[in-house]
Design an enzyme around this catalytic site. Structure first.
Site, PDB file in Angstrom:
ATOM      1  N   ASP A 122      51.260  48.520  41.497  1.00 11.62           N
ATOM      2  CA  ASP A 122      49.937  47.920  41.693  1.00 11.62           C
ATOM      3  C   ASP A 122      48.841  48.982  41.648  1.00 11.62           C
ATOM      4  O   ASP A 122      48.974  49.981  40.932  1.00 11.62           O
ATOM      5  CB  ASP A 122      49.934  47.142  43.028  1.00 11.62           C
ATOM      6  CG  ASP A 122      49.058  45.910  42.953  1.00 11.62           C
ATOM      7  OD1 ASP A 122      47.840  46.068  42.825  1.00 11.62           O
ATOM      8  OD2 ASP A 122      49.588  44.780  43.016  1.00 11.62           O
ATOM      9  N   SER A 182      50.279  36.348  43.673  1.00 11.09           N
ATOM     10  CA  SER A 182      50.417  37.740  44.127  1.00 11.09           C
ATOM     11  C   SER A 182      51.167  37.820  45.441  1.00 11.09           C
ATOM     12  O   SER A 182      51.826  38.804  45.725  1.00 11.09           O
ATOM     13  CB  SER A 182      49.038  38.357  44.340  1.00 11.09           C
ATOM     14  OG  SER A 182      48.490  38.736  43.120  1.00 11.09           O
ATOM     15  N   HIS A 187      44.856  45.491  46.689  1.00 12.66           N
ATOM     16  CA  HIS A 187      45.921  44.556  46.321  1.00 12.66           C
ATOM     17  C   HIS A 187      47.320  45.092  46.653  1.00 12.66           C
ATOM     18  O   HIS A 187      48.138  44.410  47.275  1.00 12.66           O
ATOM     19  CB  HIS A 187      45.763  44.258  44.823  1.00 12.66           C
ATOM     20  CG  HIS A 187      46.456  43.047  44.351  1.00 12.66           C
ATOM     21  ND1 HIS A 187      47.456  43.103  43.406  1.00 12.66           N
ATOM     22  CD2 HIS A 187      46.312  41.753  44.667  1.00 12.66           C
ATOM     23  CE1 HIS A 187      47.881  41.884  43.166  1.00 12.66           C
ATOM     24  NE2 HIS A 187      47.197  41.038  43.919  1.00 12.66           N
TER      25      HIS A 187
END
Ligand SMILES: *[C@@H]1O[C@H](CO)[C@@H](O)[C@H](O)[C@H]1NC(C)=O
Ligand SMILES: [Ca+2]
Ligand SMILES: [Ca+2]
EC number: 3.4.21.-
Length: 458
Positions: free
Chosen positions: A90, A305, A131
């Site tokens: 990520d 996600s 994230h």
């Protein structure tokens, strides 16, 4: 109130009546309803946000998510991810976050964007690179440390590959998918090509090689586990089969459902989805709580996600139960143990192997307890056997309005050495020339009649 008026007089008067055998003044007593507030079997953790992790408490009487992913039950059996290594591909990982630091593993981490060993995210005013840190906490936030949440595999090791904060090229992806394949067990990816409803894209030559190397050589030959988010392009009418990462047989593609078991607005349908977890939904439905940038906690993690790291964590529990599981064993186990539960879809059907399956949810909601129990007694599947059949059927008329063209094949059912015992994956490579590919639909029908949609109108 303590009465100032004695009732002894009336009592004496009543007692004197020969027909009264017994008398007693009635007092109001305090009585409490025995309603169950929370599952008395629920584990106690001192992490302040533990009680807000609603998707871990679906067994509670007043819970809106009625079907359990049974993570607590898997923990009670003793599986918490010990000796399993997960990494998040990520935008980085906040390795000194108090809830991540105890399980952080620098050996499972790398910074592909910066070409060094420190995957810490780049900080900016908008916290754009939050994230990876959010995904990492879902998997392996520390338990019972009086801080934030409890990760699903709270004793697993967690790493981060920083690779989304910069230009993503085939080299960047291939490097990221191929970092320490003999050390890292599970790679979790919550990204992919644009979910805009028109992109068709997939791994390039090097990323393809990285997947193939991973499943053949990773984990000392048992095969790396690649977990993928199925995509958030539902509102754009995107279809996850146009994403060559989720579509790959080497990835475990994961979908999402809301706390009420509804289809979330971002969900993408396709035949390659294997399983589902809870995630966010409409504005009145709850989101996911996890670790956040700047040593914080958030209750606003959303979309598919969320689902890939959840499944990565649950697979970590299964690998602790049985560290000899090969990459295909893990897929079989998910197919066998995931359940349609109360997930609402209008396309649930039973396939030839007797499993309920849907284009929205794959084989359904993951069940951590069932997965670890099956993993423990699992017999490895035999070696993969491939059958390749080709046909060069060309419809003689060009596709103008609606044209159905059907291709029958028996190539894998005959008595040649190509014969297939039981079917596991199908890869269909189809070339069609058409001025509007968004109008094309492709279906695959199995010998027992299961109809899978390989491409939908976009
Ligand atoms: C967490 O710690 C508390 C003490 O603070 C203890 O009572 C509890 O059993 C622990 N929970 C788990 C699941 O280990
Ligand atoms: Ca914690
Ligand atoms: Ca997509």
């Amino acid at each position: 109130k303590r009465s100032t008026l004695s009732s002894r007089g009336p009592h004496t008067f009543l007692r004197m009546d020969p027909q009264v055998k017994w008398l007693q003044q009635q007092e109001v007593k305090r009585r409490v309803k025995r309603q169950v507030r929370s599952d008395p079997q629920a584990l106690y953790f001192n992490d302040p946000i533990w009680s807000n992790m609603w998707y871990m408490h679906c067994g509670d009487k007043n819970s809106r998510c009625r079907s359990e992913m049974n993570v607590q039950a898997a923990w009670k059996k003793g599986y918490t991810g010990k000796n399993v290594v997960v990494t998040i591909l990520d935008d980085g990982i906040e390795r000194n976050h108090p809830d991540l630091a105890p399980n952080y593993d620098s050996y499972a981490s790398y910074d592909v964007n910066g070409n060094d060993y420190d995957p810490s995210p780049r900080y900016d005013a908008s916290n754009e690179n939050k994230h990876g840190t959010r995904c990492a906490g879902e998997v392996a936030a520390s338990a019972n440390n009086s801080y934030c949440i409890v990760g699903i595999a709270y004793n697993a090791k967690i790493g981060g590959i920083r690779m989304l904060d910069g230009d993503v090229t085939d080299v960047v992806e291939a490097k990221s998918l191929g970092i320490r394949p003999n050390y890292i067990d599970i790679y979790s990816a919550s990204w992919g090509p644009d979910d805009d409803g028109k992109t068709v894209d997939g791994p390039g030559r090097l990323a393809k090689q990285a997947f193939e190397y991973g499943i053949k050589k990773g984990r000392q030959g048992l095969g790396s586990i690649f977990v993928w988010a199925s995509g958030n392009g539902g509102r754009e009418g995107d279809h996850c089969s146009c994403d060559g990462y989720t579509n790959s047989i080497y990835t475990i593609s994961v979908s999402s459902t809301t706390e009420n078991g509804y289809k979330p607005w971002y969900l993408e349908e396709c035949a390659s989805t294997l399983a589902t977890t809870y995630s966010s939904g409409a504005f009145y439905e709850r989101k996911i709580v996890t670790t956040d940038l700047r040593q914080r906690c958030t209750d606003g993690h959303t979309g598919t996600s969320v689902s890939a790291p959840m499944v990565a964590g649950i697979i970590a529990l299964a690998l602790e139960a049985n560290n000899q599981l090969a990459w295909r064993d893990v897929q079989h186990l998910l197919v066998k143990t995931s359940r349609p539960a109360h997930l609402k879809a209008n396309d649930w059907k039973v396939n030839g192997a007797g499993h309920k399956v849907s284009h929205l949810y794959g084989f359904g909601l993951v069940d951590a307890e069932a997965l670890v129990m099956e993993a423990k007694k699992w017999t490895a599947v035999p070696a993969q056997h491939m059958c390749v059949a080709t046909t060069d059927k060309r419809p003689s008329i060009p596709v103008v309005q609606t044209l159905r063209t059907t291709t029958l094949t028996t190539a894998c059912a005959d008595h040649s050495d190509q014969r297939v015992g039981y079917l596991e994956h199908v890869v269909a490579r189809i070339s069609i020339s058409h001025p509007r590919r968004g109008d094309l639909q492709i279906h695959l029908i199995s010998p027992s009649g299961t109809k899978s949609q390989l491409l939908a109108k976009r």
